[in-house]
Design an enzyme around this catalytic site. Sequence first.
Site, PDB file in Angstrom:
ATOM      1  N   LYS A   9       3.046   0.893  -1.959  1.00 42.57           N
ATOM      2  CA  LYS A   9       2.490   0.214  -3.131  1.00 42.57           C
ATOM      3  C   LYS A   9       2.760  -1.301  -3.101  1.00 42.57           C
ATOM      4  O   LYS A   9       3.607  -1.780  -2.326  1.00 42.57           O
ATOM      5  CB  LYS A   9       3.086   0.861  -4.393  1.00 42.57           C
ATOM      6  CG  LYS A   9       2.675   2.336  -4.565  1.00 42.57           C
ATOM      7  CD  LYS A   9       3.207   2.912  -5.882  1.00 42.57           C
ATOM      8  CE  LYS A   9       2.763   4.354  -6.083  1.00 42.57           C
ATOM      9  NZ  LYS A   9       3.227   4.900  -7.394  1.00 42.57           N
ATOM     10  N   TYR A  49      -6.600   7.290  -9.217  1.00 45.08           N
ATOM     11  CA  TYR A  49      -5.610   7.873 -10.131  1.00 45.08           C
ATOM     12  C   TYR A  49      -6.260   8.520 -11.357  1.00 45.08           C
ATOM     13  O   TYR A  49      -5.599   8.664 -12.394  1.00 45.08           O
ATOM     14  CB  TYR A  49      -4.609   6.796 -10.575  1.00 45.08           C
ATOM     15  CG  TYR A  49      -3.414   6.634  -9.650  1.00 45.08           C
ATOM     16  CD1 TYR A  49      -2.548   7.708  -9.390  1.00 45.08           C
ATOM     17  CD2 TYR A  49      -3.101   5.409  -9.066  1.00 45.08           C
ATOM     18  CE1 TYR A  49      -1.430   7.558  -8.559  1.00 45.08           C
ATOM     19  CE2 TYR A  49      -1.989   5.251  -8.233  1.00 45.08           C
ATOM     20  CZ  TYR A  49      -1.162   6.337  -7.991  1.00 45.08           C
ATOM     21  OH  TYR A  49      -0.048   6.178  -7.181  1.00 45.08           O
ATOM     22  N   ASN A 112       7.205   1.895  -8.093  1.00 49.34           N
ATOM     23  CA  ASN A 112       8.128   2.760  -7.354  1.00 49.34           C
ATOM     24  C   ASN A 112       7.797   2.899  -5.872  1.00 49.34           C
ATOM     25  O   ASN A 112       8.107   3.909  -5.248  1.00 49.34           O
ATOM     26  CB  ASN A 112       8.240   4.122  -8.050  1.00 49.34           C
ATOM     27  CG  ASN A 112       6.917   4.847  -8.148  1.00 49.34           C
ATOM     28  OD1 ASN A 112       5.903   4.354  -7.686  1.00 49.34           O
ATOM     29  ND2 ASN A 112       6.934   6.028  -8.744  1.00 49.34           N
ATOM     30  N   HIS A 115       3.450   6.230  -2.926  1.00 46.18           N
ATOM     31  CA  HIS A 115       2.735   7.387  -3.466  1.00 46.18           C
ATOM     32  C   HIS A 115       2.668   8.449  -2.386  1.00 46.18           C
ATOM     33  O   HIS A 115       2.508   8.130  -1.214  1.00 46.18           O
ATOM     34  CB  HIS A 115       1.306   7.019  -3.879  1.00 46.18           C
ATOM     35  CG  HIS A 115       0.402   8.227  -4.031  1.00 46.18           C
ATOM     36  ND1 HIS A 115       0.342   8.953  -5.185  1.00 46.18           N
ATOM     37  CD2 HIS A 115      -0.412   8.859  -3.148  1.00 46.18           C
ATOM     38  CE1 HIS A 115      -0.498   9.977  -5.008  1.00 46.18           C
ATOM     39  NE2 HIS A 115      -0.965   9.931  -3.775  1.00 46.18           N
ATOM     40  N   GLU A 126      -7.421  13.103  -1.236  1.00 45.44           N
ATOM     41  CA  GLU A 126      -6.919  11.731  -1.160  1.00 45.44           C
ATOM     42  C   GLU A 126      -7.098  11.136   0.238  1.00 45.44           C
ATOM     43  O   GLU A 126      -7.381   9.947   0.381  1.00 45.44           O
ATOM     44  CB  GLU A 126      -5.448  11.683  -1.592  1.00 45.44           C
ATOM     45  CG  GLU A 126      -5.290  11.973  -3.089  1.00 45.44           C
ATOM     46  CD  GLU A 126      -3.847  11.982  -3.555  1.00 45.44           C
ATOM     47  OE1 GLU A 126      -3.621  12.196  -4.753  1.00 45.44           O
ATOM     48  OE2 GLU A 126      -2.932  11.767  -2.717  1.00 45.44           O
TER      49      GLU A 126
END
Length: 137
Positions: A9, A49, A112, A115, A126
């Site tokens: 991320k 998402y 965080n 993913h 995905e």
Amino acid sequence: TERTLSIIKPDATSRNLTGKINAKFEEAGLRIVAQKRIQLSKEQAGEFYKVHAERPFYGELCEFMASGPVVVQVLEGESAITKNREVMGATNPADADEGTIRAEFAESVGENSVHGSDAPETAAEEIAFFFSGLEIV
Ligand code: ATP
Ligand code: MG
């Protein structure tokens, strides 16, 4: 063997942590069989998402995912989905086990660092969102 979709991320790419995070995957026996660095638009992040569209943090999550480059990758290995989630650690870094990516690198429950897909069906979806079959070797 199994494949899963991983994303490094923006909080992690901005801090130059791609290599350290990839080392964790490889040390755990996961093979990076596809990888590219891309900039998502807010719309693309929202599409990716969309399962979280009704959650209170959805807007913030989409803005964050579009705030800088991400590295999207396909990880392959025995039980890759579960293994990757073990290496990532809990969503909230405060709850993540020592030695996990989120314990070492994540800044908050939102920012965080990584993913990972959560099930075989979502992994297939995905992976197809970002990669064609020819790009995975
Ligand atoms: P990911 O799907 O990114 O691998 P996850 O499966 O551990 O993470 P999810 O519950 O699917 O967690 O949430 C998706 C993402 O939304 C989280 O990784 C995090 O970036 C963000 N998020 C989750 N909960 C919160 C929260 N309470 N506040 C802000 N952001 C959150
Ligand atoms: Mg999730």
